[in-house]
Write a protein that holds these residues in place. Structure first.
Motif, short mmCIF file in Angstrom:
data_model
loop_
_atom_site.label_atom_id
_atom_site.label_comp_id
_atom_site.label_asym_id
_atom_site.label_seq_id
_atom_site.Cartn_x
_atom_site.Cartn_y
_atom_site.Cartn_z
N ASP A 70 -1.77 -9.38 -9.30
CA ASP A 70 -3.20 -9.26 -8.99
C ASP A 70 -3.87 -10.63 -8.92
O ASP A 70 -4.70 -10.89 -8.03
N SER A 73 -2.71 -12.36 -5.77
CA SER A 73 -3.29 -11.70 -4.60
C SER A 73 -4.74 -12.12 -4.39
O SER A 73 -5.15 -12.47 -3.28
N CYS A 104 -0.46 -12.61 1.34
CA CYS A 104 -1.31 -11.42 1.19
C CYS A 104 -0.47 -10.15 1.17
O CYS A 104 -0.62 -9.29 0.28
N TYR A 105 0.45 -10.03 2.11
CA TYR A 105 1.26 -8.82 2.20
C TYR A 105 2.28 -8.74 1.06
O TYR A 105 2.55 -7.64 0.54
N CYS A 107 2.00 -9.89 -2.00
CA CYS A 107 1.33 -9.52 -3.25
C CYS A 107 0.91 -8.05 -3.25
O CYS A 107 1.04 -7.36 -4.27
N VAL A 108 0.41 -7.56 -2.12
CA VAL A 108 0.04 -6.14 -2.03
C VAL A 108 1.27 -5.26 -2.21
O VAL A 108 1.23 -4.24 -2.91
N SER A 109 2.38 -5.67 -1.60
CA SER A 109 3.63 -4.92 -1.76
C SER A 109 4.04 -4.88 -3.22
O SER A 109 4.47 -3.83 -3.73
N GLN A 111 2.13 -5.18 -5.86
CA GLN A 111 1.22 -4.34 -6.63
C GLN A 111 1.66 -2.88 -6.55
O GLN A 111 1.69 -2.17 -7.57
N PHE A 251 -5.79 2.08 -6.54
CA PHE A 251 -5.04 1.30 -5.56
C PHE A 251 -4.83 2.08 -4.26
O PHE A 251 -5.06 1.56 -3.17
N THR A 277 -10.59 -2.70 -0.19
CA THR A 277 -9.32 -2.19 -0.70
C THR A 277 -8.42 -3.33 -1.17
O THR A 277 -7.51 -3.10 -1.99
N SER A 278 -8.66 -4.55 -0.68
CA SER A 278 -7.85 -5.70 -1.09
C SER A 278 -8.35 -6.34 -2.37
O SER A 278 -7.55 -6.83 -3.17
#
Length: 307
Positions: A70, A73, A104-105, A107-109, A111, A251, A277-278
């Motif tokens: 987090d 991200s 960005c992608y 870190c989202v992955s 999470q 999330f 959402t990010s």
């Protein structure tokens, strides 16, 4: 500018997401406070887990990693958004854009995958409590987290490498708040079938499969709790899942809602909803864990009392 021209391997892109949205300066103030809360909250959770030896369990290895993901991200996204839109630097070099996209992608992955690790922890703790100490060890959790990181990095790196194979772009304007993969491959004027396939399967790998696993885990947990004799025991067992369920809801629900209404709302509203959402989950995750997890609350009180 740049919509009626063809660019051969452009040296830069223009990020145009928030440009032209009325009263967007108020949203920047909101983003600033969200970012500060995210950094302070996730840093606090990481520090508490490091300082309290009682929290160095496999479960809190995953919680520490979630706070770390987090923090990375938020730090990868929000300062760059301020630089682009608040300080009027919409031009971003080709290589920097792909690097921005990767972080960005990835870190989202991570999470989403980290929520899978926490759901597995709860699944074993409730469905197979006698085997928990054997199945969920520090070594297992470290291995699982490292595997998830390698998976996320590999998948996103493959997507980025495929983008570098293209040289012809019909525009350099990316209508998003960051270097969005789906927006970039739409600008390609060559045969983009490989990137289209990757763009189709990317959400499946990093969002839908983790969500399906989490839902199946809680279906098993719900079935196991239905076999418990007393209501008090069911409630006590379910309370151990409330923090994780809150993380999952905050999330995945905003993403699902944004994807569902994206075709029927104004493009400006779509960009703002996707940006929320990010930035929202990294801010809410530490708050949820501090407020809903008894061990962390007791640890914070103990640390503050000692200091």
């Amino acid at each position: 500018m740049g919509f009626n021209m063809t660019f051969i391997r452009p040296t830069y892109f223009i990020i145009s997401g928030f440009i032209g949205i009325p009263n967007i300066s108020y949203y920047y103030i909101f983003l600033f406070f969200v970012y500060i809360i995210s950094v302070l909250g996730n840093t606090t959770v990481m520090a508490v887990i490091c300082l309290d030896h009682n929290l160095r369990t496999p479960k809190y290895v995953a919680v520490f990693n979630l706070a770390f993901a987090d923090l990375i991200s938020s730090s990868a996204l929000v300062p760059k958004v301020f630089d682009i839109f608040l300080f009027y630097h919409p031009y971003i070099s080709y290589n920097d854009c792909l690097t921005f996209l990767f972080f960005c992608y990835a870190c989202v992955s991570m999470q989403a995958l980290n929520l899978v690790a926490l759901s597995y922890d709860r699944l074993i703790a409730i469905v197979l409590p006698l085997h928990y100490q054997v199945k969920v060890t520090h070594r297992f959790m470290f291995s699982l987290i490292v595997s998830f990181w390698l998976f996320a990095i590999t998948v996103i790196l493959i997507a980025v490498v495929f983008l570098t194979r293209y040289s012809c772009y019909k525009s350099v304007v990316i209508n998003s708040y960051f270097c969005d993969y789906s927006m970039i491959y739409q600008l390609i004027c060559e045969d983009k079938t490989p990137s289209f396939v990757i763009g189709y399967f990317l959400p499946v790998l990093i969002l839908w499969i983790p969500l399906i696993f989490i839902l199946l885990s809680y279906s098993c947990i719900g079935y196991a709790l239905s076999k418990v004799a007393t209501v008090q025991e069911r409630v006590k067992a379910f309370k151990t899942c409330t923090a994780h369920l809150s993380l999952v809801a905050f999330f995945f629900l905003p993403v699902l809602i944004s994807l569902t209404i994206s075709e029927i709302i104004h493009p400006n509203a779509k960009i703002i909803s996707m940006s929320l959402t990010s930035v929202f989950p990294p801010m809410l995750n530490p708050i949820i864990y501090v407020l809903q997890t008894q061990e962390i609350k007791l640890s914070v009180k103990k640390i503050l009392k000692i200091r």
